[in-house]
Design a protein around this motif. Structure first.
Motif, PDB file in Angstrom:
ATOM      1  N   ILE A  36      -2.993  17.906 -15.113  1.00  0.00           N
ATOM      2  CA  ILE A  36      -3.411  17.132 -13.934  1.00  0.00           C
ATOM      3  C   ILE A  36      -2.190  16.349 -13.477  1.00  0.00           C
ATOM      4  O   ILE A  36      -1.561  15.645 -14.272  1.00  0.00           O
ATOM      5  N   VAL A  37      -1.836  16.494 -12.211  1.00  0.00           N
ATOM      6  CA  VAL A  37      -0.772  15.669 -11.656  1.00  0.00           C
ATOM      7  C   VAL A  37      -1.446  14.674 -10.721  1.00  0.00           C
ATOM      8  O   VAL A  37      -2.182  15.070  -9.813  1.00  0.00           O
ATOM      9  N   SER A  38      -1.232  13.392 -10.971  1.00  0.00           N
ATOM     10  CA  SER A  38      -1.880  12.363 -10.152  1.00  0.00           C
ATOM     11  C   SER A  38      -0.850  11.637  -9.311  1.00  0.00           C
ATOM     12  O   SER A  38       0.215  11.264  -9.796  1.00  0.00           O
ATOM     13  N   ILE A  39      -1.217  11.444  -8.055  1.00  0.00           N
ATOM     14  CA  ILE A  39      -0.357  10.693  -7.144  1.00  0.00           C
ATOM     15  C   ILE A  39      -1.105   9.381  -6.922  1.00  0.00           C
ATOM     16  O   ILE A  39      -2.251   9.383  -6.473  1.00  0.00           O
ATOM     17  N   VAL A  40      -0.455   8.275  -7.296  1.00  0.00           N
ATOM     18  CA  VAL A  40      -1.167   6.990  -7.349  1.00  0.00           C
ATOM     19  C   VAL A  40      -0.523   5.968  -6.420  1.00  0.00           C
ATOM     20  O   VAL A  40       0.704   5.890  -6.309  1.00  0.00           O
ATOM     21  N   GLY A  41      -1.356   5.193  -5.764  1.00  0.00           N
ATOM     22  CA  GLY A  41      -0.861   4.100  -4.921  1.00  0.00           C
ATOM     23  C   GLY A  41      -2.031   3.404  -4.270  1.00  0.00           C
ATOM     24  O   GLY A  41      -3.048   4.029  -3.973  1.00  0.00           O
ATOM     25  N   ASN A  42      -1.867   2.109  -4.063  1.00  0.00           N
ATOM     26  CA  ASN A  42      -2.928   1.314  -3.461  1.00  0.00           C
ATOM     27  C   ASN A  42      -3.303   1.896  -2.090  1.00  0.00           C
ATOM     28  O   ASN A  42      -2.455   2.064  -1.223  1.00  0.00           O
ATOM     29  N   LEU A  88       7.555  16.648  -5.962  1.00  0.00           N
ATOM     30  CA  LEU A  88       6.946  15.412  -5.450  1.00  0.00           C
ATOM     31  C   LEU A  88       7.981  14.286  -5.391  1.00  0.00           C
ATOM     32  O   LEU A  88       7.947  13.431  -4.508  1.00  0.00           O
ATOM     33  N   ASN A  89       8.907  14.281  -6.331  1.00  0.00           N
ATOM     34  CA  ASN A  89       9.958  13.253  -6.318  1.00  0.00           C
ATOM     35  C   ASN A  89      10.753  13.343  -5.022  1.00  0.00           C
ATOM     36  O   ASN A  89      11.097  12.338  -4.414  1.00  0.00           O
ATOM     37  N   LYS A  90      10.979  14.582  -4.597  1.00  0.00           N
ATOM     38  CA  LYS A  90      11.749  14.786  -3.372  1.00  0.00           C
ATOM     39  C   LYS A  90      10.870  14.535  -2.140  1.00  0.00           C
ATOM     40  O   LYS A  90      11.225  13.767  -1.247  1.00  0.00           O
ATOM     41  N   GLY A  91       9.706  15.155  -2.130  1.00  0.00           N
ATOM     42  CA  GLY A  91       8.854  15.123  -0.944  1.00  0.00           C
ATOM     43  C   GLY A  91       8.217  13.763  -0.680  1.00  0.00           C
ATOM     44  O   GLY A  91       8.046  13.367   0.469  1.00  0.00           O
ATOM     45  N   LEU A  92       7.862  13.022  -1.715  1.00  0.00           N
ATOM     46  CA  LEU A  92       7.161  11.747  -1.509  1.00  0.00           C
ATOM     47  C   LEU A  92       8.076  10.538  -1.638  1.00  0.00           C
ATOM     48  O   LEU A  92       7.826   9.488  -1.061  1.00  0.00           O
ATOM     49  N   PHE A  93       9.128  10.666  -2.442  1.00  0.00           N
ATOM     50  CA  PHE A  93       9.990   9.482  -2.680  1.00  0.00           C
ATOM     51  C   PHE A  93      11.425   9.679  -2.172  1.00  0.00           C
ATOM     52  O   PHE A  93      12.238   8.772  -2.277  1.00  0.00           O
ATOM     53  N   GLY A  94      11.726  10.881  -1.677  1.00  0.00           N
ATOM     54  CA  GLY A  94      13.076  11.145  -1.182  1.00  0.00           C
ATOM     55  C   GLY A  94      14.125  11.081  -2.288  1.00  0.00           C
ATOM     56  O   GLY A  94      15.292  10.835  -2.039  1.00  0.00           O
ATOM     57  N   THR A 132       0.848  -1.198   0.000  1.00  0.00           N
ATOM     58  CA  THR A 132       0.000   0.000   0.000  1.00  0.00           C
ATOM     59  C   THR A 132       0.888   1.254   0.000  1.00  0.00           C
ATOM     60  O   THR A 132       2.089   1.159   0.211  1.00  0.00           O
ATOM     61  N   GLY A 133       0.268   2.391  -0.200  1.00  0.00           N
ATOM     62  CA  GLY A 133       1.001   3.657  -0.136  1.00  0.00           C
ATOM     63  C   GLY A 133       1.379   4.182  -1.506  1.00  0.00           C
ATOM     64  O   GLY A 133       1.087   3.561  -2.528  1.00  0.00           O
ATOM     65  N   VAL A 134       2.052   5.330  -1.506  1.00  0.00           N
ATOM     66  CA  VAL A 134       2.370   6.011  -2.760  1.00  0.00           C
ATOM     67  C   VAL A 134       3.300   5.173  -3.625  1.00  0.00           C
ATOM     68  O   VAL A 134       4.336   4.704  -3.160  1.00  0.00           O
ATOM     69  N   LYS A 135       2.925   4.999  -4.893  1.00  0.00           N
ATOM     70  CA  LYS A 135       3.797   4.230  -5.799  1.00  0.00           C
ATOM     71  C   LYS A 135       4.421   5.137  -6.864  1.00  0.00           C
ATOM     72  O   LYS A 135       5.563   4.962  -7.227  1.00  0.00           O
ATOM     73  N   ALA A 136       3.608   6.037  -7.425  1.00  0.00           N
ATOM     74  CA  ALA A 136       4.121   6.817  -8.557  1.00  0.00           C
ATOM     75  C   ALA A 136       3.296   8.087  -8.768  1.00  0.00           C
ATOM     76  O   ALA A 136       2.155   8.179  -8.294  1.00  0.00           O
ATOM     77  N   VAL A 137       3.897   9.015  -9.488  1.00  0.00           N
ATOM     78  CA  VAL A 137       3.147  10.196  -9.920  1.00  0.00           C
ATOM     79  C   VAL A 137       3.214  10.281 -11.441  1.00  0.00           C
ATOM     80  O   VAL A 137       4.174   9.808 -12.056  1.00  0.00           O
TER      81      VAL A 137
END
Ligand code: ADP
Ligand code: ASP
Ligand code: MG
Length: 440
Positions: free
Chosen positions: A377-383, A432-438, A294-299
């Motif tokens: 539209i920027v989508s943040i996707v994850g189960n 988002l690459n930095k903030g969500l995926f480090g 679960t959680g953020v997978k990709a944007v």
């Protein structure tokens, strides 16, 4: 039986096409090989068609000649056997003569579709000649014999299933079938296509129709990455995605998959694998019913979005109001991607503005209409992303300096979408690459 689809770059150079032949003979499993046009061809055909449409026939002829030269060089490098080279030259002559003849015919939408089909027709015929040279038994199955669209331009999976199984029955002893991606017949029986990037959709439809064990999409990257590699430098491949996650990413702009390419495989529960022709041993991405985690997978980001706000001083959201608004969009066959509402206004986004003038005219019956073009539209996707702890704080911390026009949260448990001006897209994807995926 499996489906193996190879994209434009995978067949775009003679040495790449030879690699494809190796990949399709790497095991003994029966397969349908779906090929795109050589990279650059469909773009060239779109240009040629545009030139013919606007009466620039001599520029079109020049572009046709340039394209023909690319193919002449291609077959020289692809084949060594003289009689097969002659056969290849005949194929080129046939298709390029067709392009030259149509310079004299008056332009129509049906003709445009015929022009666009030439790329896949050429790539599959040339690939079959190479298989012949290598003495690899195979059969070309023309996609125009089994791919069909209904009157709404939706693929007719039932008909495709029947036609394809008849063709396979007739050729029981064949191990490798080759067919064209992208092209199809429409309800009028004319040549049509599944829109740009449509070979992925063809592969998924074929995989669904034959109930394949797997639908392999071979491309130039090692699977679905967590962010758009064309914009963000450091991205990483995702090992596993659910059909829902992959469908959201494809729909919201991850170019590696055609927007509609997941549903047939999902509906018939055929696993999809995204694999890299340049690095066949890389794991790639496996797409099944299960998300893995679960959680953020990709944007992903989708451009050319238009936002429409309908604002009224009356109590806008009285019952029945949204139905009337949606009916206007239905009338003009325009689908809505995002929607947000307030007491006095409703905002929606569309990605197809060909009927924008008509939409505005009819919507003005309900209030003032404001339009913002050139949005993304920027989508943040994850189960189950919407249940992920701290997700909204992290998300808004990451994009604190981006002017967000709309937010969609909760429509699906796997997607949070933001509407931003197109000019902020790259900055948003980096943030988002930095903030969500480090990843920086
Ligand atoms: P093909 O010609 O094989 O169909 P495409 O060019 O259509 O290939 O799709 C592959 C490209 O998609 C990659 O080269 C990459 O630049 C782009 N792409 C965009 N977003 C993503 C993503 N999230 N993951 C992987 N690739 C992506
Ligand atoms: N050749 C088509 C295109 O370039 C289809 C595809 O590559 O998937 O759009
Ligand atoms: Mg593609």
């Amino acid at each position: 039986m499996k489906v193996m689809k190879f994209g434009g770059t995978s067949v775009g150079k003679p040495h790449r096409m030879k690699e494809v032949a190796k990949l399709v003979t790497a095991d003994d499993e029966k397969k349908i090989v779906v090929l795109s046009a050589l990279s650059g061809t469909t773009n060239a055909l779109v240009e040629i068609s545009g030139m013919i449409a606007s009466g620039e026939r001599s520029t079109a002829k020049q572009r046709i000649n340039e394209l023909e030269l690319i193919y002449q060089n291609f077959i020289e490098e692809l084949l060594t056997n003289e009689s097969l080279k002659i056969a290849a030259k005949k194929i080129l002559a046939e298709h390029f003569e067709f392009l030259t003849i149509i310079l004299k015919i008056s332009f129509s939408e049906a003709l445009n579709k015929d022009i666009l089909a030439q790329g896949e027709l050429l790539s599959t015929k040339l690939f079959c000649l190479y298989l012949e040279e290598q003495e690899i038994p195979h059969k070309l199955l023309p996609a125009l014999d089994f791919m069909t669209l209904d009157i709404q331009d939706e693929p007719q999976i039932g008909t495709i299933k029947v036609k394809l199984s008849q063709l396979l029955q007739k050729n029981k002893d064949i191990g490798i079938f080759v067919t064209q991606g992208y092209i199809t017949k429409n309800a009028k029986g004319e040549v049509d296509n599944l829109k740009r990037g449509g070979s992925d959709f063809s592969a998924s439809l074929i995989a669904a129709a034959i109930n394949a064990d797997v639908c392999e999409i071979w491309t130039d990257i090692d699977g679905m990455h967590n962010n758009d590699p064309r914009i963000v430098k450091i991205t990483r491949p995702i090992e596993q995605l659910s059909f829902e996650e992959a469908a959201e990413l494809a729909y919201f702009g991850a170019k590696i998959l055609h927007p509609a390419s997941i549903w047939p495989a999902q509906f018939y529960n055929v696993p999809v694998k995204l694999l890299n022709t340049m690095d066949p041993s890389a794991k790639g991405t496996l797409i099944t019913e299960h998300a893995g985690s679960t959680g953020v997978k990709a944007v992903a980001a989708k451009d050319n979005i238009t936002a429409i706000k309908i604002k009224s001083s009356r109590m806008l959201l009285a019952y029945g109001f949204l139905r009337k608004v949606f009916e206007v969009f239905e009338k003009y066959k325009t689908s809505i991607d995002m929607i947000t509402t307030s007491e006095v206004a409703v905002s929606v986004t569309i990605d197809n503005d060909i009927y924008l003038k008509d939409l505005i005219r009819e919507l003005e019956a309900y209030g003032t209409v404001e339009i913002d073009t050139n949005q993304s539209i920027v989508s943040i996707v994850g189960n189950e992303i919407t249940d992920t702890k701290e997700i909204m704080r992290k998300l808004f911390d990451a994009i604190h300096d981006i002017p967000v026009r709309m937010v969609s949260y909760g429509g699906s448990r796997h997607n949070i979408s933001l509407l931003i001006p197109r000019s902020y897209k790259d900055q948003t994807l980096h943030a988002l690459n930095k903030g969500l995926f480090g990843l920086d």
